[in-house]
Design a protein around this motif. Structure first.
Motif, PDB file in Angstrom:
ATOM      1  N   ASP A   4       0.829  -1.206   0.000  1.00 36.00           N
ATOM      2  CA  ASP A   4       0.000   0.000   0.000  1.00 36.00           C
ATOM      3  C   ASP A   4       0.869   1.264   0.000  1.00 36.00           C
ATOM      4  O   ASP A   4       0.395   2.350   0.220  1.00 36.00           O
ATOM      5  CB  ASP A   4      -0.994   0.000   1.162  1.00 36.00           C
ATOM      6  CG  ASP A   4      -0.328  -0.080   2.523  1.00 36.00           C
ATOM      7  OD1 ASP A   4       0.913  -0.135   2.573  1.00 36.00           O
ATOM      8  OD2 ASP A   4      -1.056  -0.107   3.524  1.00 36.00           O
ATOM      9  N   LYS A   5       2.192   1.075  -0.278  1.00 32.89           N
ATOM     10  CA  LYS A   5       3.098   2.219  -0.383  1.00 32.89           C
ATOM     11  C   LYS A   5       2.865   3.004  -1.665  1.00 32.89           C
ATOM     12  O   LYS A   5       2.995   4.210  -1.695  1.00 32.89           O
ATOM     13  CB  LYS A   5       4.559   1.744  -0.388  1.00 32.89           C
ATOM     14  CG  LYS A   5       5.198   1.703   0.967  1.00 32.89           C
ATOM     15  CD  LYS A   5       6.705   1.611   0.866  1.00 32.89           C
ATOM     16  CE  LYS A   5       7.197   0.486   0.002  1.00 32.89           C
ATOM     17  NZ  LYS A   5       8.639   0.252   0.142  1.00 32.89           N
ATOM     18  N   GLY A   6       2.576   2.286  -2.738  1.00 32.27           N
ATOM     19  CA  GLY A   6       2.375   2.935  -4.021  1.00 32.27           C
ATOM     20  C   GLY A   6       3.689   3.169  -4.755  1.00 32.27           C
ATOM     21  O   GLY A   6       4.743   2.672  -4.354  1.00 32.27           O
ATOM     22  N   ARG A  16      -7.833  -5.327   0.591  1.00 32.49           N
ATOM     23  CA  ARG A  16      -8.106  -6.141  -0.595  1.00 32.49           C
ATOM     24  C   ARG A  16      -6.928  -7.050  -0.956  1.00 32.49           C
ATOM     25  O   ARG A  16      -6.920  -7.683  -2.003  1.00 32.49           O
ATOM     26  CB  ARG A  16      -8.415  -5.229  -1.792  1.00 32.49           C
ATOM     27  CG  ARG A  16      -9.568  -4.295  -1.572  1.00 32.49           C
ATOM     28  CD  ARG A  16     -10.873  -5.014  -1.307  1.00 32.49           C
ATOM     29  NE  ARG A  16     -11.278  -5.723  -2.497  1.00 32.49           N
ATOM     30  CZ  ARG A  16     -12.071  -6.785  -2.499  1.00 32.49           C
ATOM     31  NH1 ARG A  16     -12.540  -7.263  -1.395  1.00 32.49           N
ATOM     32  NH2 ARG A  16     -12.381  -7.379  -3.615  1.00 32.49           N
ATOM     33  N   PHE A  17      -5.925  -7.116  -0.080  1.00 33.18           N
ATOM     34  CA  PHE A  17      -4.711  -7.855  -0.410  1.00 33.18           C
ATOM     35  C   PHE A  17      -4.960  -9.355  -0.563  1.00 33.18           C
ATOM     36  O   PHE A  17      -4.343 -10.008  -1.404  1.00 33.18           O
ATOM     37  CB  PHE A  17      -3.616  -7.598   0.640  1.00 33.18           C
ATOM     38  CG  PHE A  17      -2.253  -7.941   0.127  1.00 33.18           C
ATOM     39  CD1 PHE A  17      -1.621  -7.129  -0.785  1.00 33.18           C
ATOM     40  CD2 PHE A  17      -1.628  -9.102   0.528  1.00 33.18           C
ATOM     41  CE1 PHE A  17      -0.364  -7.452  -1.283  1.00 33.18           C
ATOM     42  CE2 PHE A  17      -0.371  -9.435   0.038  1.00 33.18           C
ATOM     43  CZ  PHE A  17       0.259  -8.601  -0.865  1.00 33.18           C
ATOM     44  N   ALA A  18      -5.888  -9.913   0.235  1.00 30.52           N
ATOM     45  CA  ALA A  18      -6.194 -11.348   0.126  1.00 30.52           C
ATOM     46  C   ALA A  18      -6.749 -11.671  -1.265  1.00 30.52           C
ATOM     47  O   ALA A  18      -6.418 -12.704  -1.857  1.00 30.52           O
ATOM     48  CB  ALA A  18      -7.186 -11.752   1.199  1.00 30.52           C
ATOM     49  N   VAL A  19      -7.561 -10.776  -1.794  1.00 28.59           N
ATOM     50  CA  VAL A  19      -8.118 -10.948  -3.141  1.00 28.59           C
ATOM     51  C   VAL A  19      -6.998 -10.894  -4.170  1.00 28.59           C
ATOM     52  O   VAL A  19      -6.940 -11.715  -5.091  1.00 28.59           O
ATOM     53  CB  VAL A  19      -9.173  -9.851  -3.438  1.00 28.59           C
ATOM     54  CG1 VAL A  19      -9.674  -9.953  -4.868  1.00 28.59           C
ATOM     55  CG2 VAL A  19     -10.309  -9.941  -2.457  1.00 28.59           C
ATOM     56  N   TYR A  20      -6.097  -9.933  -3.990  1.00 22.35           N
ATOM     57  CA  TYR A  20      -4.950  -9.799  -4.893  1.00 22.35           C
ATOM     58  C   TYR A  20      -4.142 -11.095  -4.925  1.00 22.35           C
ATOM     59  O   TYR A  20      -3.801 -11.609  -5.991  1.00 22.35           O
ATOM     60  CB  TYR A  20      -4.072  -8.625  -4.441  1.00 22.35           C
ATOM     61  CG  TYR A  20      -2.752  -8.558  -5.159  1.00 22.35           C
ATOM     62  CD1 TYR A  20      -2.658  -8.053  -6.449  1.00 22.35           C
ATOM     63  CD2 TYR A  20      -1.584  -9.024  -4.547  1.00 22.35           C
ATOM     64  CE1 TYR A  20      -1.435  -7.999  -7.110  1.00 22.35           C
ATOM     65  CE2 TYR A  20      -0.363  -8.975  -5.204  1.00 22.35           C
ATOM     66  CZ  TYR A  20      -0.301  -8.473  -6.473  1.00 22.35           C
ATOM     67  OH  TYR A  20       0.901  -8.426  -7.128  1.00 22.35           O
ATOM     68  N   ARG A  21      -3.837 -11.657  -3.752  1.00 22.51           N
ATOM     69  CA  ARG A  21      -3.061 -12.902  -3.667  1.00 22.51           C
ATOM     70  C   ARG A  21      -3.797 -14.052  -4.363  1.00 22.51           C
ATOM     71  O   ARG A  21      -3.175 -14.856  -5.068  1.00 22.51           O
ATOM     72  CB  ARG A  21      -2.780 -13.286  -2.205  1.00 22.51           C
ATOM     73  CG  ARG A  21      -1.895 -12.330  -1.451  1.00 22.51           C
ATOM     74  CD  ARG A  21      -0.507 -12.138  -2.020  1.00 22.51           C
ATOM     75  NE  ARG A  21       0.185 -13.402  -2.244  1.00 22.51           N
ATOM     76  CZ  ARG A  21       1.116 -13.604  -3.167  1.00 22.51           C
ATOM     77  NH1 ARG A  21       1.491 -12.620  -3.944  1.00 22.51           N
ATOM     78  NH2 ARG A  21       1.692 -14.759  -3.309  1.00 22.51           N
ATOM     79  N   ALA A  22      -5.108 -14.135  -4.174  1.00 19.44           N
ATOM     80  CA  ALA A  22      -5.897 -15.195  -4.804  1.00 19.44           C
ATOM     81  C   ALA A  22      -5.833 -15.090  -6.327  1.00 19.44           C
ATOM     82  O   ALA A  22      -5.665 -16.103  -7.025  1.00 19.44           O
ATOM     83  CB  ALA A  22      -7.344 -15.126  -4.326  1.00 19.44           C
ATOM     84  N   LEU A  23      -5.939 -13.880  -6.843  1.00 17.95           N
ATOM     85  CA  LEU A  23      -5.864 -13.679  -8.292  1.00 17.95           C
ATOM     86  C   LEU A  23      -4.472 -14.027  -8.824  1.00 17.95           C
ATOM     87  O   LEU A  23      -4.336 -14.601  -9.906  1.00 17.95           O
ATOM     88  CB  LEU A  23      -6.221 -12.231  -8.647  1.00 17.95           C
ATOM     89  CG  LEU A  23      -7.668 -11.822  -8.387  1.00 17.95           C
ATOM     90  CD1 LEU A  23      -7.834 -10.323  -8.573  1.00 17.95           C
ATOM     91  CD2 LEU A  23      -8.628 -12.584  -9.274  1.00 17.95           C
ATOM     92  N   ARG A  32      -2.784  -6.771 -13.597  1.00 17.82           N
ATOM     93  CA  ARG A  32      -4.195  -7.136 -13.759  1.00 17.82           C
ATOM     94  C   ARG A  32      -4.836  -7.479 -12.410  1.00 17.82           C
ATOM     95  O   ARG A  32      -5.957  -7.062 -12.118  1.00 17.82           O
ATOM     96  CB  ARG A  32      -4.300  -8.334 -14.708  1.00 17.82           C
ATOM     97  CG  ARG A  32      -5.705  -8.644 -15.149  1.00 17.82           C
ATOM     98  CD  ARG A  32      -6.157  -7.672 -16.234  1.00 17.82           C
ATOM     99  NE  ARG A  32      -7.507  -8.009 -16.628  1.00 17.82           N
ATOM    100  CZ  ARG A  32      -8.569  -7.233 -16.368  1.00 17.82           C
ATOM    101  NH1 ARG A  32      -8.410  -6.085 -15.756  1.00 17.82           N
ATOM    102  NH2 ARG A  32      -9.770  -7.596 -16.743  1.00 17.82           N
ATOM    103  N   ALA A  33      -4.113  -8.234 -11.582  1.00 22.16           N
ATOM    104  CA  ALA A  33      -4.626  -8.617 -10.266  1.00 22.16           C
ATOM    105  C   ALA A  33      -4.843  -7.379  -9.394  1.00 22.16           C
ATOM    106  O   ALA A  33      -5.858  -7.273  -8.700  1.00 22.16           O
ATOM    107  CB  ALA A  33      -3.664  -9.579  -9.586  1.00 22.16           C
ATOM    108  N   ALA A  34      -3.914  -6.434  -9.445  1.00 19.43           N
ATOM    109  CA  ALA A  34      -4.043  -5.195  -8.666  1.00 19.43           C
ATOM    110  C   ALA A  34      -5.226  -4.383  -9.159  1.00 19.43           C
ATOM    111  O   ALA A  34      -6.002  -3.834  -8.369  1.00 19.43           O
ATOM    112  CB  ALA A  34      -2.767  -4.383  -8.759  1.00 19.43           C
ATOM    113  N   GLU A  35      -5.388  -4.325 -10.470  1.00 15.49           N
ATOM    114  CA  GLU A  35      -6.479  -3.578 -11.077  1.00 15.49           C
ATOM    115  C   GLU A  35      -7.835  -4.095 -10.595  1.00 15.49           C
ATOM    116  O   GLU A  35      -8.708  -3.332 -10.194  1.00 15.49           O
ATOM    117  CB  GLU A  35      -6.377  -3.743 -12.601  1.00 15.49           C
ATOM    118  CG  GLU A  35      -6.951  -2.632 -13.407  1.00 15.49           C
ATOM    119  CD  GLU A  35      -6.597  -2.822 -14.880  1.00 15.49           C
ATOM    120  OE1 GLU A  35      -7.143  -3.739 -15.515  1.00 15.49           O
ATOM    121  OE2 GLU A  35      -5.758  -2.050 -15.383  1.00 15.49           O
TER     122      GLU A  35
END
Length: 65
Positions: A4-6, A16-23, A32-35
């Motif tokens: 979340d540093k950017g 939303r990081f768990a979703v990112y990891r799953a993707l 794409r996963a971050a998007e």
């Protein structure tokens, strides 16, 4: 690793990081996963994405299992 540093470190909301990891596990690119994970930050945004996905599947003639 996206954080979340950017900036050059990338950006994904911590909530939303768990979703990112799953993707990422599904083989998506970091970008794409971050998007996708950032797009669904709120419940309203997620339900909007779900409705759009359902419409896309319907148009393409796919059945829900």
């Amino acid at each position: 690793m996206v954080s979340d540093k950017g900036g050059p470190a990338g950006f994904v909301y911590r909530s939303r990081f768990a979703v990112y990891r799953a993707l990422r596990r599904k083989g998506m690119t970091k970008t794409r996963a971050a998007e996708i994970s950032n797009a669904g930050r709120t419940r309203v945004q997620r339900s909007q994405m779900a409705r759009k996905a359902a419409r896309t599947r319907q148009v393409r003639g796919r059945k829900r299992h």
